[in-house]
Design a protein around this motif. Sequence first.
Motif, PDB file in Angstrom:
ATOM      1  N   TYR A  38      -6.750   4.973 -23.632  1.00  0.00           N
ATOM      2  CA  TYR A  38      -7.784   4.624 -22.987  1.00  0.00           C
ATOM      3  C   TYR A  38      -8.340   5.841 -22.182  1.00  0.00           C
ATOM      4  O   TYR A  38      -7.862   6.996 -22.356  1.00  0.00           O
ATOM      5  N   VAL A  39      -9.539   5.689 -21.786  1.00  0.00           N
ATOM      6  CA  VAL A  39     -10.488   6.902 -21.196  1.00  0.00           C
ATOM      7  C   VAL A  39      -9.598   7.770 -20.211  1.00  0.00           C
ATOM      8  O   VAL A  39      -9.584   9.102 -20.637  1.00  0.00           O
ATOM      9  N   TYR A  40      -9.068   7.136 -19.339  1.00  0.00           N
ATOM     10  CA  TYR A  40      -8.538   8.159 -18.214  1.00  0.00           C
ATOM     11  C   TYR A  40      -6.997   8.829 -18.887  1.00  0.00           C
ATOM     12  O   TYR A  40      -6.854   9.939 -18.699  1.00  0.00           O
ATOM     13  N   GLU A  41      -6.459   8.221 -20.001  1.00  0.00           N
ATOM     14  CA  GLU A  41      -5.516   8.832 -20.644  1.00  0.00           C
ATOM     15  C   GLU A  41      -5.854   9.923 -21.255  1.00  0.00           C
ATOM     16  O   GLU A  41      -5.346  11.103 -21.644  1.00  0.00           O
ATOM     17  N   ILE A  42      -7.153   9.806 -21.870  1.00  0.00           N
ATOM     18  CA  ILE A  42      -7.758  11.157 -22.453  1.00  0.00           C
ATOM     19  C   ILE A  42      -8.106  12.204 -21.892  1.00  0.00           C
ATOM     20  O   ILE A  42      -7.722  13.310 -22.242  1.00  0.00           O
ATOM     21  N   VAL A  43      -8.627  11.916 -20.634  1.00  0.00           N
ATOM     22  CA  VAL A  43      -9.168  12.998 -19.859  1.00  0.00           C
ATOM     23  C   VAL A  43      -7.684  13.680 -19.305  1.00  0.00           C
ATOM     24  O   VAL A  43      -7.611  14.859 -19.284  1.00  0.00           O
ATOM     25  N   LYS A  44      -6.835  13.023 -18.982  1.00  0.00           N
ATOM     26  CA  LYS A  44      -5.453  13.642 -18.754  1.00  0.00           C
ATOM     27  C   LYS A  44      -4.835  14.475 -19.768  1.00  0.00           C
ATOM     28  O   LYS A  44      -4.427  15.461 -19.500  1.00  0.00           O
ATOM     29  N   GLU A  45      -4.887  13.873 -20.926  1.00  0.00           N
ATOM     30  CA  GLU A  45      -4.394  15.052 -22.199  1.00  0.00           C
ATOM     31  C   GLU A  45      -5.351  15.946 -22.465  1.00  0.00           C
ATOM     32  O   GLU A  45      -4.731  17.066 -22.717  1.00  0.00           O
ATOM     33  N   LEU A  46      -6.560  15.813 -22.343  1.00  0.00           N
ATOM     34  CA  LEU A  46      -7.242  16.983 -22.516  1.00  0.00           C
ATOM     35  C   LEU A  46      -7.194  18.140 -21.258  1.00  0.00           C
ATOM     36  O   LEU A  46      -6.933  19.431 -21.600  1.00  0.00           O
ATOM     37  N   ASP A  47      -6.844  17.741 -20.093  1.00  0.00           N
ATOM     38  CA  ASP A  47      -6.806  18.593 -18.985  1.00  0.00           C
ATOM     39  C   ASP A  47      -5.258  19.213 -19.105  1.00  0.00           C
ATOM     40  O   ASP A  47      -5.198  20.638 -18.971  1.00  0.00           O
ATOM     41  N   GLU A  48      -4.344  18.344 -19.565  1.00  0.00           N
ATOM     42  CA  GLU A  48      -2.946  18.873 -19.677  1.00  0.00           C
ATOM     43  C   GLU A  48      -2.866  19.946 -20.848  1.00  0.00           C
ATOM     44  O   GLU A  48      -2.192  20.895 -20.675  1.00  0.00           O
ATOM     45  N   LYS A  49      -3.225  19.499 -22.054  1.00  0.00           N
ATOM     46  CA  LYS A  49      -2.998  20.214 -23.053  1.00  0.00           C
ATOM     47  C   LYS A  49      -4.045  21.464 -23.173  1.00  0.00           C
ATOM     48  O   LYS A  49      -3.802  22.585 -23.834  1.00  0.00           O
ATOM     49  N   THR A  50      -4.910  21.590 -22.308  1.00  0.00           N
ATOM     50  CA  THR A  50      -5.855  23.056 -22.215  1.00  0.00           C
ATOM     51  C   THR A  50      -5.488  23.715 -20.956  1.00  0.00           C
ATOM     52  O   THR A  50      -6.103  24.758 -20.688  1.00  0.00           O
ATOM     53  N   GLU A  51      -4.275  23.320 -20.204  1.00  0.00           N
ATOM     54  CA  GLU A  51      -3.963  23.858 -19.067  1.00  0.00           C
ATOM     55  C   GLU A  51      -5.103  23.958 -18.091  1.00  0.00           C
ATOM     56  O   GLU A  51      -5.124  24.832 -17.393  1.00  0.00           O
ATOM     57  N   GLY A  52      -5.960  22.839 -17.886  1.00  0.00           N
ATOM     58  CA  GLY A  52      -6.951  22.799 -16.809  1.00  0.00           C
ATOM     59  C   GLY A  52      -8.292  23.490 -17.295  1.00  0.00           C
ATOM     60  O   GLY A  52      -9.172  23.355 -16.614  1.00  0.00           O
ATOM     61  N   CYS A  53      -8.174  24.159 -18.429  1.00  0.00           N
ATOM     62  CA  CYS A  53      -9.563  24.820 -18.877  1.00  0.00           C
ATOM     63  C   CYS A  53     -10.677  23.520 -19.344  1.00  0.00           C
ATOM     64  O   CYS A  53     -11.786  23.893 -19.570  1.00  0.00           O
ATOM     65  N   PHE A  54     -10.147  22.655 -19.794  1.00  0.00           N
ATOM     66  CA  PHE A  54     -11.124  21.615 -20.433  1.00  0.00           C
ATOM     67  C   PHE A  54     -10.866  20.388 -19.375  1.00  0.00           C
ATOM     68  O   PHE A  54     -10.533  19.344 -19.794  1.00  0.00           O
ATOM     69  N   HIS A  55     -11.509  20.636 -18.333  1.00  0.00           N
ATOM     70  CA  HIS A  55     -11.326  19.259 -17.307  1.00  0.00           C
ATOM     71  C   HIS A  55     -12.731  18.588 -17.485  1.00  0.00           C
ATOM     72  O   HIS A  55     -13.715  19.222 -17.237  1.00  0.00           O
ATOM     73  N   ILE A  56     -12.780  17.357 -17.925  1.00  0.00           N
ATOM     74  CA  ILE A  56     -14.100  16.513 -17.994  1.00  0.00           C
ATOM     75  C   ILE A  56     -13.782  15.247 -17.008  1.00  0.00           C
ATOM     76  O   ILE A  56     -12.595  14.616 -17.297  1.00  0.00           O
ATOM     77  N   THR A  57     -14.900  15.367 -16.110  1.00  0.00           N
ATOM     78  CA  THR A  57     -14.802  14.037 -15.347  1.00  0.00           C
ATOM     79  C   THR A  57     -15.631  12.855 -15.924  1.00  0.00           C
ATOM     80  O   THR A  57     -15.292  11.594 -15.507  1.00  0.00           O
TER      81      THR A  57
END
Length: 146
Positions: A38-57
Amino acid sequence: MDKKMNSKSGTVNCMVDSFKKSTTEMLVLSLLSKKPMYVYEIVKELDEKTEGCFHITTLYPAIYRLVSLGFAKEFACCVSEDNRLRKYYSITDSGREHFCYIKDEYHSLTNAVERILHYEQVKQNEGEGPNYDRKRTNSKRSKSVS
């Protein structure tokens, strides 16, 4: 730096924003190729896997575009424990093909950029390139480390 300067072409912020915009769909397809999400899960994965460099709101426009192009589809809906409706998305067969294609293109482009950057660094180290950039960069690093 003021906001007006941050949005101008050629600035670091502009480069970062453009990079994120141009790679978001590829990264979403990469995550969906592993499992429906689900979308929020994707956002969290992107944020975690990139160590915060790829935070999308705002990921919904990318998801809707992928769905409209047939690269992703709504997989399932369920109600979460906190009573929210969660729409899960999965990658389609054409989405897998598209992902492989854009991933190959991405690697071609980033490899070409790396060759140029590496070539410039080698020339500077050999004393053939301008030294002022290296000195300025080193002084910035030493200031940010302390």
